[in-house]
Design a protein around this motif. Structure first.
Motif, PDB file in Angstrom:
ATOM      1  N   SER A  86       0.834  -1.197   0.000  1.00 45.30           N
ATOM      2  CA  SER A  86       0.000   0.000   0.000  1.00 45.30           C
ATOM      3  C   SER A  86       0.874   1.254   0.000  1.00 45.30           C
ATOM      4  CB  SER A  86      -0.904  -0.006   1.238  1.00 45.30           C
ATOM      5  OG  SER A  86      -1.750  -1.123   1.216  1.00 45.30           O
ATOM      6  N   TYR A  91       5.022   3.662  -7.416  1.00 39.27           N
ATOM      7  CA  TYR A  91       3.751   3.966  -8.074  1.00 39.27           C
ATOM      8  C   TYR A  91       3.458   5.452  -7.995  1.00 39.27           C
ATOM      9  CZ  TYR A  91      -1.239   4.077  -9.051  1.00 39.27           C
ATOM     10  OH  TYR A  91      -2.455   4.386  -9.569  1.00 39.27           O
ATOM     11  N   ALA A  97      -1.672   7.743 -11.717  1.00 37.51           N
ATOM     12  CA  ALA A  97      -2.853   7.414 -10.930  1.00 37.51           C
ATOM     13  C   ALA A  97      -4.103   8.096 -11.458  1.00 37.51           C
ATOM     14  CB  ALA A  97      -2.626   7.787  -9.471  1.00 37.51           C
ATOM     15  N   PRO A 101      -6.216   4.406 -11.877  1.00 36.30           N
ATOM     16  CA  PRO A 101      -5.876   4.216 -10.460  1.00 36.30           C
ATOM     17  C   PRO A 101      -5.439   2.800 -10.132  1.00 36.30           C
ATOM     18  CG  PRO A 101      -8.250   4.363 -10.749  1.00 36.30           C
ATOM     19  CD  PRO A 101      -7.638   4.747 -12.062  1.00 36.30           C
ATOM     20  N   TYR A 102      -5.700   1.861 -11.043  1.00 38.59           N
ATOM     21  CA  TYR A 102      -5.318   0.483 -10.804  1.00 38.59           C
ATOM     22  C   TYR A 102      -4.030   0.098 -11.529  1.00 38.59           C
ATOM     23  CZ  TYR A 102     -10.286   0.162  -9.492  1.00 38.59           C
ATOM     24  OH  TYR A 102     -11.508   0.362  -8.919  1.00 38.59           O
ATOM     25  N   ASP A 120      -4.078  -4.209  -1.310  1.00 38.44           N
ATOM     26  CA  ASP A 120      -3.323  -3.030  -1.759  1.00 38.44           C
ATOM     27  C   ASP A 120      -4.286  -1.840  -1.818  1.00 38.44           C
ATOM     28  OD1 ASP A 120      -2.206  -1.072  -3.795  1.00 38.44           O
ATOM     29  OD2 ASP A 120      -0.580  -2.540  -3.771  1.00 38.44           O
ATOM     30  N   SER A 121      -3.820  -0.680  -1.358  1.00 34.55           N
ATOM     31  CA  SER A 121      -4.682   0.505  -1.279  1.00 34.55           C
ATOM     32  C   SER A 121      -5.209   0.940  -2.642  1.00 34.55           C
ATOM     33  CB  SER A 121      -3.923   1.668  -0.629  1.00 34.55           C
ATOM     34  OG  SER A 121      -2.782   2.006  -1.399  1.00 34.55           O
ATOM     35  N   ARG A 122      -4.558   0.514  -3.707  1.00 31.92           N
ATOM     36  CA  ARG A 122      -5.016   0.905  -5.040  1.00 31.92           C
ATOM     37  C   ARG A 122      -6.349   0.264  -5.401  1.00 31.92           C
ATOM     38  NH1 ARG A 122       0.364  -0.498  -8.337  1.00 31.92           N
ATOM     39  NH2 ARG A 122       0.649  -1.835  -6.520  1.00 31.92           N
ATOM     40  N   TRP A 123      -6.597  -0.936  -4.888  1.00 24.91           N
ATOM     41  CA  TRP A 123      -7.804  -1.647  -5.342  1.00 24.91           C
ATOM     42  C   TRP A 123      -8.539  -2.418  -4.245  1.00 24.91           C
ATOM     43  CZ3 TRP A 123      -3.175  -2.931  -8.332  1.00 24.91           C
ATOM     44  CH2 TRP A 123      -2.356  -3.874  -7.697  1.00 24.91           C
TER      45      TRP A 123
END
Length: 282
Positions: A86, A91, A97, A101-102, A120-123
């Motif tokens: 995360s 990234y 982003a 965002p993914y 992971d905070s992205r998804w």
């Protein structure tokens, strides 16, 4: 004015060249040119794309993988396993982003065995059927790692594979993901999948071939949920299996003797790049 001694009286022809160096000299020159061209060709032919490392020390000892598993298959282990955590700094510096965002980082995509985490905070909050990727997305995250590790398709991130899984009916609310995501759905991303026996011979044989093996495990070592969990196996050595657990960095940094976890394994799925028909000769 007197000409310099040895100066040519006219342009050099094949005959004059033969007179000067002889046939033997010309043949030697041609041979040298051939050797140089071969060296250049070999240099250009070196592989530069990512690929799964294959064992070299085990090839001679593995005579019949269907009847006896080798003692040691040390492959896929020299390559760094990239951990996507995360707030990944790499990234954040890519500035992509806002576009996706993914999106994966370049390092994640180029890693031989990328470890992607469902939380992971992205998804983690991306929807997966009636749940989220963070809560129930171990299967699509495992398939995402397999796609990225075995193919050049870099857009198969966990939330996108999760959306495909849910839309295809592979996610069952309250139960989780069925194995059909791998057996049937993986072909959408250019992979072939088959179910193999839950035993050392078959699992290690698939790893020897350079395939990944996704294991469906019940409540126990890897999860405390009744619905079970999926982990991805990418390598093996004398200490055990090397895995990517989409729910644990710690588990992914260990080597797991198959004998210690075999009682938790319910099903095993081998994944490999789908073979394409060679039409070059047509």
């Amino acid at each position: 004015m007197k000409k310099n001694q040895g100066a040519s009286d006219g342009p050099i022809t094949i005959m004059t060249l033969l007179e000067k160096v002889g046939i033997k000299g010309i043949l030697i020159g041609l041979f040298v040119m051939f050797v140089i061209l071969e060296i250049i060709t070999l240099a250009k032919g070196k592989k530069t794309t990512k690929e799964v490392a294959t064992p070299t020390d085990a090839v001679a000892t593995l005579t019949d993988v269907t009847t006896e598993a080798p003692a040691v298959l040390d492959f896929g282990l020299a390559d760094d396993t990239l951990v996507a955590t995360s707030g990944d700094a790499a990234y954040a510096t890519e500035g992509n982003a806002t576009l996706d965002p993914y999106a994966l980082t370049a390092a994640e995509y180029m890693a031989y065995h990328p470890l992607l985490l469902q939380k992971d905070s992205r998804w983690k909050d991306a929807p997966y059927g009636t749940s989220t990727v963070g809560q129930s997305g171990c299967a699509p995250t495992c398939l995402s790692m397999a796609i990225i590790g075995l193919t050049d398709y870099k857009y198969a991130t966990p939330p996108k594979v999760a959306a495909f899984s849910a839309n295809s009916g592979y996610y069952i609310p309250g139960q989780g993901t069925t194995g059909d995501l791998f057996l049937l759905g993986s072909s959408y991303y250019g992979l072939s999948c088959k179910e193999v026996g839950v035993n050392e011979n078959e699992i290690i044989s698939e790893l020897y071939l350079g395939n990944y093996v996704i294991l469906s495990v019940k409540q126990g070592i890897f999860t405390d949920t009744a619905s079970g969990h999926y982990i991805l196996v990418y390598g093996y050595n004398e200490n055990g299996l090397r895995i990517n657990d989409p729910n644990s960095i710690d588990n992914s940094q260990k080597e797991w003797p198959l004998s210690e976890i075999i009682n938790d394994v319910q099903r095993a799925y081998s994944l490999s790049p789908m073979e394409t028909e060679d039409t070059s000769g047509q």
